[in-house]
Design an enzyme around this catalytic site. Structure first.
Site, PDB file in Angstrom:
ATOM      1  N   SER A  43      10.239  -0.149   9.649  1.00  0.00           N
ATOM      2  CA  SER A  43       9.193  -1.052   9.558  1.00  0.00           C
ATOM      3  C   SER A  43       9.477  -2.290   8.798  1.00  0.00           C
ATOM      4  CB  SER A  43       7.887  -0.230   8.792  1.00  0.00           C
ATOM      5  OG  SER A  43       7.150  -1.316   8.296  1.00  0.00           O
TER       6      SER A  43
ATOM      7  N   MET B 274      -3.221  -2.595  12.596  1.00  0.00           N
ATOM      8  CA  MET B 274      -4.389  -2.189  11.749  1.00  0.00           C
ATOM      9  C   MET B 274      -5.250  -3.126  11.594  1.00  0.00           C
ATOM     10  SD  MET B 274      -1.626  -0.365   8.995  1.00  0.00           S
ATOM     11  CE  MET B 274      -0.266  -1.311   9.851  1.00  0.00           C
TER      12      MET B 274
ATOM     13  N   GLY C 167       9.620   2.206   5.998  1.00  0.00           N
ATOM     14  CA  GLY C 167       9.962   1.163   5.634  1.00  0.00           C
ATOM     15  C   GLY C 167      10.728   0.923   4.255  1.00  0.00           C
ATOM     16  N   SER C 168      10.167   1.306   3.296  1.00  0.00           N
ATOM     17  CA  SER C 168      10.991   1.179   2.023  1.00  0.00           C
ATOM     18  C   SER C 168      12.128   1.901   1.949  1.00  0.00           C
ATOM     19  CB  SER C 168       9.950   1.680   0.822  1.00  0.00           C
ATOM     20  OG  SER C 168       8.977   2.820   1.119  1.00  0.00           O
TER      21      SER C 168
ATOM     22  N   ASP D 199       3.919  -3.913  11.449  1.00  0.00           N
ATOM     23  CA  ASP D 199       2.676  -3.624  10.591  1.00  0.00           C
ATOM     24  C   ASP D 199       1.816  -4.737  10.867  1.00  0.00           C
ATOM     25  OD1 ASP D 199       2.659  -0.641  10.438  1.00  0.00           O
ATOM     26  OD2 ASP D 199       4.285  -1.177   8.869  1.00  0.00           O
TER      27      ASP D 199
ATOM     28  N   MET E  93      -1.697  -6.357  10.102  1.00  0.00           N
ATOM     29  CA  MET E  93      -2.814  -6.038   9.194  1.00  0.00           C
ATOM     30  C   MET E  93      -3.808  -7.273   9.097  1.00  0.00           C
ATOM     31  SD  MET E  93      -1.165  -3.810   6.084  1.00  0.00           S
ATOM     32  CE  MET E  93       0.382  -2.681   6.370  1.00  0.00           C
TER      33      MET E  93
ATOM     34  N   HIS F 203       2.132  -1.950  15.568  1.00  0.00           N
ATOM     35  CA  HIS F 203       0.918  -0.957  14.949  1.00  0.00           C
ATOM     36  C   HIS F 203       0.006  -1.983  14.324  1.00  0.00           C
ATOM     37  CE1 HIS F 203      -0.024   1.946  11.308  1.00  0.00           C
ATOM     38  NE2 HIS F 203      -1.036   1.779  12.395  1.00  0.00           N
TER      39      HIS F 203
ATOM     40  N   MET G 298      -0.811   9.049  11.029  1.00  0.00           N
ATOM     41  CA  MET G 298      -0.586   8.225   9.484  1.00  0.00           C
ATOM     42  C   MET G 298      -0.448   9.325   8.474  1.00  0.00           C
ATOM     43  SD  MET G 298      -0.348   5.015  10.303  1.00  0.00           S
ATOM     44  CE  MET G 298      -0.268   4.722   8.376  1.00  0.00           C
TER      45      MET G 298
ATOM     46  N   ASP H 289       4.198   7.756  10.382  1.00  0.00           N
ATOM     47  CA  ASP H 289       4.350   6.488   9.698  1.00  0.00           C
ATOM     48  C   ASP H 289       3.700   6.621   8.219  1.00  0.00           C
ATOM     49  OD1 ASP H 289       4.336   3.900   8.749  1.00  0.00           O
ATOM     50  OD2 ASP H 289       2.654   3.065  10.442  1.00  0.00           O
ATOM     51  N   GLY H 290       4.636   6.493   7.187  1.00  0.00           N
ATOM     52  CA  GLY H 290       4.012   6.509   5.847  1.00  0.00           C
ATOM     53  C   GLY H 290       4.840   7.374   4.879  1.00  0.00           C
ATOM     54  N   GLY H 291       5.666   7.037   3.858  1.00  0.00           N
ATOM     55  CA  GLY H 291       6.276   7.942   3.007  1.00  0.00           C
ATOM     56  C   GLY H 291       7.408   8.555   3.715  1.00  0.00           C
TER      57      GLY H 291
ATOM     58  N   GLY I 203      -2.108   0.287   4.957  1.00  0.00           N
ATOM     59  CA  GLY I 203      -2.479  -0.765   3.951  1.00  0.00           C
ATOM     60  C   GLY I 203      -1.226  -1.167   3.355  1.00  0.00           C
ATOM     61  N   PHE I 204      -0.391  -0.419   2.876  1.00  0.00           N
ATOM     62  CA  PHE I 204       0.728  -0.476   2.063  1.00  0.00           C
ATOM     63  C   PHE I 204       2.058   0.159   2.411  1.00  0.00           C
ATOM     64  CE2 PHE I 204      -3.396  -1.474  -0.094  1.00  0.00           C
ATOM     65  CZ  PHE I 204      -3.548  -2.567  -0.305  1.00  0.00           C
ATOM     66  N   GLY I 205       3.201  -0.444   2.084  1.00  0.00           N
ATOM     67  CA  GLY I 205       4.286   0.252   2.204  1.00  0.00           C
ATOM     68  C   GLY I 205       4.573   0.877   0.957  1.00  0.00           C
ATOM     69  N   GLY I 206       5.562   1.706   0.757  1.00  0.00           N
ATOM     70  CA  GLY I 206       5.960   2.452  -0.449  1.00  0.00           C
ATOM     71  C   GLY I 206       5.062   3.575  -1.269  1.00  0.00           C
TER      72      GLY I 206
ATOM     73  N   HIS J 167       9.556  -1.546  13.990  1.00  0.00           N
ATOM     74  CA  HIS J 167       8.082  -1.352  13.885  1.00  0.00           C
ATOM     75  C   HIS J 167       7.422  -2.278  13.005  1.00  0.00           C
ATOM     76  CE1 HIS J 167       4.736   1.614  13.382  1.00  0.00           C
ATOM     77  NE2 HIS J 167       4.583   0.837  12.141  1.00  0.00           N
TER      78      HIS J 167
HETATM   79  C1  DX5 Z   1       1.529   1.576   6.207  1.00  0.00           C
HETATM   80  C2  DX5 Z   1       2.203   1.073   7.395  1.00  0.00           C
HETATM   81  C3  DX5 Z   1       3.526   1.659   7.341  1.00  0.00           C
HETATM   82  C4  DX5 Z   1       4.540   1.158   6.188  1.00  0.00           C
HETATM   83  C5  DX5 Z   1       5.496   2.581   5.881  1.00  0.00           C
HETATM   84  O1  DX5 Z   1       0.195   0.631   6.529  1.00  0.00           O
HETATM   85  O2  DX5 Z   1       1.698   1.428   8.553  1.00  0.00           O
HETATM   86  O3  DX5 Z   1       4.291   1.333   8.590  1.00  0.00           O
HETATM   87  O4  DX5 Z   1       5.326   0.087   6.363  1.00  0.00           O
HETATM   88  O5  DX5 Z   1       5.986   2.140   4.662  1.00  0.00           O
HETATM   89  P1  DX5 Z   1       6.928   3.232   3.759  1.00  0.00           P
HETATM   90  O6  DX5 Z   1       7.839   3.779   4.699  1.00  0.00           O
HETATM   91  O7  DX5 Z   1       7.487   2.229   2.595  1.00  0.00           O
HETATM   92  O8  DX5 Z   1       5.919   4.217   3.604  1.00  0.00           O
HETATM   93 ZN    ZN Z   2       2.862   1.171  10.666  1.00  0.00          ZN
END
Ligand code: DX5
Ligand code: ZN
Length: 217
Positions: free
Chosen positions: A6, A66, A198-199, A33, A35, A64, A138, A176-178, A143-146, A31
Site C-alpha cells: 500500500s 474508502m 503498508g507500514s 488507498d 480516502m 481501494h 478489512m 488489508d490492515g496490520g 482510515g489509517f495505516g500502521g 494498492h
Molecule cells: C487502511 C488502508 C490500508 C493501509 C494498510 O485504511 O486501507 O491499506 O494502508 O496499512 P498497514 O499495512 O500499515 O496496516
Molecule cells: Zn486499503
C-alpha cells in the site's frame, strides 16, 4: 501469494527510489488507498497521482476507494488507470446499488471488488458471491495505516473462503490492515489470496518484506 504493497506508507520524499524497489521486488500489485475525508477522516490520493504511478510501474493497480460516493470515484479512477476497484459495502444503500456500481466498474474495463469493515458480518456478502472478482476483508478500521491486525479477521476469511468455494467462485480474497509476516501467515492459512501491506513493507527493507509475504503458502 499475491502481495499488494500500500503506497499510503510510501516515503514521498523518496518516491522514485521506492517505486523502483517495488518494481524489482516480487510484488505483483500496488494498492492505492483512496480516502475522501468523509467515509473515513483522512484524505489521500486523487486520480492524477494514480496516473503518475501508472507511468512508473507495470504492477497491477489495485484501487481501494474508502469514499461515500463509490459510483463517482469508481468512474474517476477507472479512467485514471485502475485495474481492480474495490468499494465499501457500508457506503451503499442496498444490493441494487452495489450491483449497479459493480456493473459500471466492469463496463469501464476494470475488475470490481467489495470490502467489508471489521464490524460488518461476512454473511452480508452471501447474495453477492457472483458479482465480484475480489472480496476485501478489512483487518483494521479503514482510515489509517500502521494499526494492529484485528484477530477476528481470521474467522471471517475462513467463512468467506467456504462461501466462495461452495458457490464455485474463483474470486480472490484480499486482506488489508496490520499485515506482516506473522499475521500474513494467519491470513494465508485461512484462505487469503492477496495481502495488502503498508507500514510493514515501507518501514523495512522493501524487497525482503515483500518476499516474506509472497512466499507464504
Ligand atoms: C487502511 C488502508 C490500508 C493501509 C494498510 O485504511 O486501507 O491499506 O494502508 O496499512 P498497514 O499495512 O500499515 O496496516
Ligand atoms: Zn486499503
Amino acid at each position: 501469494m499475491i502481495t499488494a504493497p500500500s503506497v499510503l506508507s510510501l516515503d514521498y520524499s523518496r518516491m522514485k527510489e521506492q517505486v523502483d524497489e517495488l518494481n524489482a521486488s516480487g510484488a505483483q500489485w500496488i494498492h492505492f488507498d483512496v480516502m475522501d475525508g468523509h467515509f473515513v477522516p483522512s484524505l489521500t490520493f486523487g486520480p492524477e497521482i494514480l496516473k503518475g504511478f501508472c507511468g512508473m510501474s507495470d504492477l497491477v493497480k489495485d484501487v481501494h476507494i474508502m469514499v461515500t460516493d463509490p459510483m463517482h470515484f469508481a468512474e474517476v479512477f477507472a479512467k485514471a488507470g485502475a485495474e481492480y476497484i474495490t468499494f465499501h459495502y457500508e457506503a451503499c444503500k442496498d444490493i441494487d446499488e452495489i450491483r449497479r456500481i459493480a456493473e459500471t466498474i466492469r463496463s469501464l474495463g476494470c475488475k470490481p471488488g467489495i470490502s467489508i469493515k471489521p464490524k460488518t458480518d461476512t454473511e452480508v456478502l452471501r447474495p453477492l458471491l457472483k458479482d465480484f472478482d475480489l472480496y476485501l476483508i478489512m483487518s483494521v478500521e479503514p482510515g489509517f495505516g500502521g494499526q494492529k491486525f484485528i484477530p477476528e479477521a481470521e474467522d471471517k476469511i475462513r467463512a468467506l473462503r467456504k462461501m466462495l468455494d461452495e458457490a464455485g467462485s474463483d474470486a480472490l480474497i484480499e486482506v488489508d490492515g496490520g499485515i506482516n509476516a506473522e499475521t500474513g501467515r494467519i491470513c494465508a492459512e485461512a484462505g487469503a489470496d492477496v495481502l495488502v501491506a503498508g507500514s510493514y513493507v515501507f518501514k523495512n527493507d522493501i524487497r525482503k518484506a515483500v518476499e516474506s509475504l509472497c512466499t507464504l503458502r
